[in-house]
Design an enzyme around this catalytic site. Structure first.
Site, PDB file in Angstrom:
ATOM      1  N   SER A 177       0.763   2.246  -7.581  1.00  0.00           N
ATOM      2  CA  SER A 177       2.038   2.952  -7.703  1.00  0.00           C
ATOM      3  C   SER A 177       2.211   3.849  -6.489  1.00  0.00           C
ATOM      4  CB  SER A 177       2.013   3.820  -8.958  1.00  0.00           C
ATOM      5  OG  SER A 177       3.073   4.744  -8.941  1.00  0.00           O
ATOM      6  N   TYR A 201      -2.999   9.872 -13.740  1.00  0.00           N
ATOM      7  CA  TYR A 201      -2.455   8.556 -13.387  1.00  0.00           C
ATOM      8  C   TYR A 201      -2.491   8.371 -11.872  1.00  0.00           C
ATOM      9  CZ  TYR A 201       1.003   4.781 -12.896  1.00  0.00           C
ATOM     10  OH  TYR A 201       1.650   3.613 -12.571  1.00  0.00           O
TER      11      TYR A 201
HETATM   12  N1  LIG Z   1       7.609   0.130 -13.804  1.00  0.00           N
HETATM   13  C1  LIG Z   1       7.417   1.007 -12.841  1.00  0.00           C
HETATM   14  O1  LIG Z   1       8.332   1.690 -12.382  1.00  0.00           O
HETATM   15  C2  LIG Z   1       6.031   1.186 -12.258  1.00  0.00           C
HETATM   16  C3  LIG Z   1       5.906   1.961 -11.111  1.00  0.00           C
HETATM   17  C4  LIG Z   1       4.676   2.101 -10.517  1.00  0.00           C
HETATM   18  C5  LIG Z   1       3.576   1.469 -11.072  1.00  0.00           C
HETATM   19  N2  LIG Z   1       3.716   0.760 -12.207  1.00  0.00           N
HETATM   20  C6  LIG Z   1       2.500   0.138 -12.768  1.00  0.00           C
HETATM   21  O2  LIG Z   1       2.675  -1.249 -12.763  1.00  0.00           O
HETATM   22  C7  LIG Z   1       1.941  -1.845 -13.834  1.00  0.00           C
HETATM   23  C8  LIG Z   1       2.883  -2.721 -14.624  1.00  0.00           C
HETATM   24  O3  LIG Z   1       3.902  -1.905 -15.106  1.00  0.00           O
HETATM   25  P1  LIG Z   1       5.226  -2.474 -15.770  1.00  0.00           P
HETATM   26  O4  LIG Z   1       6.204  -1.359 -15.751  1.00  0.00           O
HETATM   27  O5  LIG Z   1       5.567  -3.775 -15.214  1.00  0.00           O
HETATM   28  O6  LIG Z   1       4.713  -2.816 -17.191  1.00  0.00           O
HETATM   29  P2  LIG Z   1       4.718  -2.280 -18.617  1.00  0.00           P
HETATM   30  O7  LIG Z   1       4.642  -0.803 -18.691  1.00  0.00           O
HETATM   31  O8  LIG Z   1       5.816  -2.964 -19.292  1.00  0.00           O
HETATM   32  O9  LIG Z   1       3.284  -2.815 -19.117  1.00  0.00           O
HETATM   33  C9  LIG Z   1       2.782  -4.072 -18.750  1.00  0.00           C
HETATM   34  C10 LIG Z   1       2.120  -4.705 -19.955  1.00  0.00           C
HETATM   35  O10 LIG Z   1       0.937  -3.988 -20.297  1.00  0.00           O
HETATM   36  C11 LIG Z   1       0.779  -4.149 -21.695  1.00  0.00           C
HETATM   37  N3  LIG Z   1      -0.156  -3.176 -22.254  1.00  0.00           N
HETATM   38  C12 LIG Z   1       0.075  -1.915 -22.698  1.00  0.00           C
HETATM   39  N4  LIG Z   1      -1.040  -1.357 -23.177  1.00  0.00           N
HETATM   40  C13 LIG Z   1      -2.007  -2.292 -23.036  1.00  0.00           C
HETATM   41  C14 LIG Z   1      -3.393  -2.313 -23.356  1.00  0.00           C
HETATM   42  N5  LIG Z   1      -3.992  -1.274 -23.915  1.00  0.00           N
HETATM   43  N6  LIG Z   1      -4.089  -3.443 -23.067  1.00  0.00           N
HETATM   44  C15 LIG Z   1      -3.498  -4.527 -22.519  1.00  0.00           C
HETATM   45  N7  LIG Z   1      -2.179  -4.567 -22.191  1.00  0.00           N
HETATM   46  C16 LIG Z   1      -1.457  -3.456 -22.438  1.00  0.00           C
HETATM   47  C17 LIG Z   1       2.172  -4.004 -22.249  1.00  0.00           C
HETATM   48  O11 LIG Z   1       2.260  -4.573 -23.557  1.00  0.00           O
HETATM   49  C18 LIG Z   1       3.019  -4.731 -21.214  1.00  0.00           C
HETATM   50  O12 LIG Z   1       3.278  -6.064 -21.581  1.00  0.00           O
HETATM   51  C19 LIG Z   1       1.349  -0.692 -14.637  1.00  0.00           C
HETATM   52  O13 LIG Z   1       0.013  -0.484 -14.248  1.00  0.00           O
HETATM   53  C20 LIG Z   1       2.219   0.484 -14.216  1.00  0.00           C
HETATM   54  O14 LIG Z   1       1.526   1.712 -14.324  1.00  0.00           O
HETATM   55  C21 LIG Z   1       4.914   0.575 -12.825  1.00  0.00           C
END
Ligand SMILES: NC(=O)c1ccc[n+]([C@@H]2O[C@H](COP(=O)([O-])OP(=O)(O)OC[C@H]3O[C@@H](n4cnc5c(N)ncnc54)[C@H](O)[C@@H]3O)[C@@H](O)[C@H]2O)c1
Length: 254
Positions: free
Chosen positions: A146, A159
């Site tokens: 991130s 985080y």
């Molecule tokens: N969306 C954003 O703006 C953003 C920004 C920076 C980083 N990220 C990071 O990118 C990654 C993906 O984020 P996203 O927003 O696409 O996805 P998201 O938050 O929708 O989560 C991705 C998947 O992880 C699953 N999940 C949740 N808890 C879990 C667990 N305990 N075990 C296994 N799976 C689990 C969820 O069911 C979901 O399908 C994450 O690590 C997030 O922190 C996201």
């Protein structure tokens, strides 16, 4: 995307968000996909959609907080498809963000959960996948970081630290096993409008993020899937050890 036909890729966190978009693109490009998620019904939906499009995919329930579950997910690739060529560490645990504030206010349990979810789970998956990839002659690992890892933000310190660790893990894997054919890269997202992001973050947050973004809009899951797929494909064969921003040109402030 070409260069993916027949490759076996585990998408750890493929039931929703960006992981789902990438799993779908990989499946449509001829990769065989293992879709892992804590939400097994959504993982099965994604696998079924890939199969419905003529691809190959299976769903596996896994919990990123449990190392044995992470190991089982990675091993499922070999059990179901005979090999593993790719690992996408993309799961995110929204519960870990609760109580994650500044370093004074954040309790030890929150640090434990953030690090276990957003750093150690990725490390455990690498720990299992690397020897299996070496048996098959190499592979590609794509971690998810991130912009928060280096934004000097004033909140979500645990985080931020976990994601900074993911970037270090990424370079470590590339440096240690690169000569043996393992590539490891990380995608560092800006703000991507996944269902979870929409549920957790406010309109004020999105408006402020857009001001800091050079592109005219925030990200959508499909905006990151193409680069993730490239990193798994033969087209990405000489990209190794990199942390690549996918953020619409987001400025790194607060
Ligand atoms: N969306 C954003 O703006 C953003 C920004 C920076 C980083 N990220 C990071 O990118 C990654 C993906 O984020 P996203 O927003 O696409 O996805 P998201 O938050 O929708 O989560 C991705 C998947 O992880 C699953 N999940 C949740 N808890 C879990 C667990 N305990 N075990 C296994 N799976 C689990 C969820 O069911 C979901 O399908 C994450 O690590 C997030 O922190 C996201």
């Amino acid at each position: 995307m070409d260069g993916l036909v027949g490759k076996v890729v585990v998408v750890a966190g493929g039931g929703g968000g960006t992981g789902r978009a990438t799993a779908r693109l990989l499946g449509a490009s001829g990769a065989r996909v293992v879709v892992g998620d804590v939400d097994d019904a959504r993982a099965e939906e994604v696998a079924a959609a890939i199969r419905g499009d003529g691809g190959e995919a299976v769903a596996v329930a896994f919990d990123m907080g449990d190392p044995s579950s992470t190991t089982a997910l990675v091993e499922a690739a070999v059990e179901r498809f005979g090999r593993i060529d790719g690992l996408h560490n993309v799961a995110g645990n929204p519960a870990a963000h609760r109580h994650d504030g500044d370093v004074v206010s954040t309790p030890p349990e929150t640090w434990d959960l953030q690090l276990r979810s957003h750093l150690l789970a990725y490390a455990h998956a690498c720990r299992t996948a690397i020897p299996l990839m070496l048996e098959g002659g190499g592979g590609s690992i794509v971690n998810t970081s991130s912009n928060a890892a280096r934004s000097a933000g004033t909140t979500r310190i645990a985080y931020q630290a976990a994601k900074a660790g993911v970037e270090t893990l990424t370079r470590h894997v590339a440096a240690t096993w690169g000569k043996q054919g393992i590539r490891c890269n990380a995608l560092s997202y800006g703000v991507v409008l996944t269902d979870n992001a929409r549920a957790q973050l406010s309109e004020e947050f999105f408006a402020a993020a857009l001001v800091q973004t050079w592109s005219p809009r925030l990200g959508e899951p499909d905006d990151v899937a193409g680069l993730a797929a490239l990193l798994f494909s033969d087209r990405g064969a000489w990209i190794n050890g990199q942390v690549i921003d996918v953020n619409g040109g987001m400025l790194l402030t607060g």
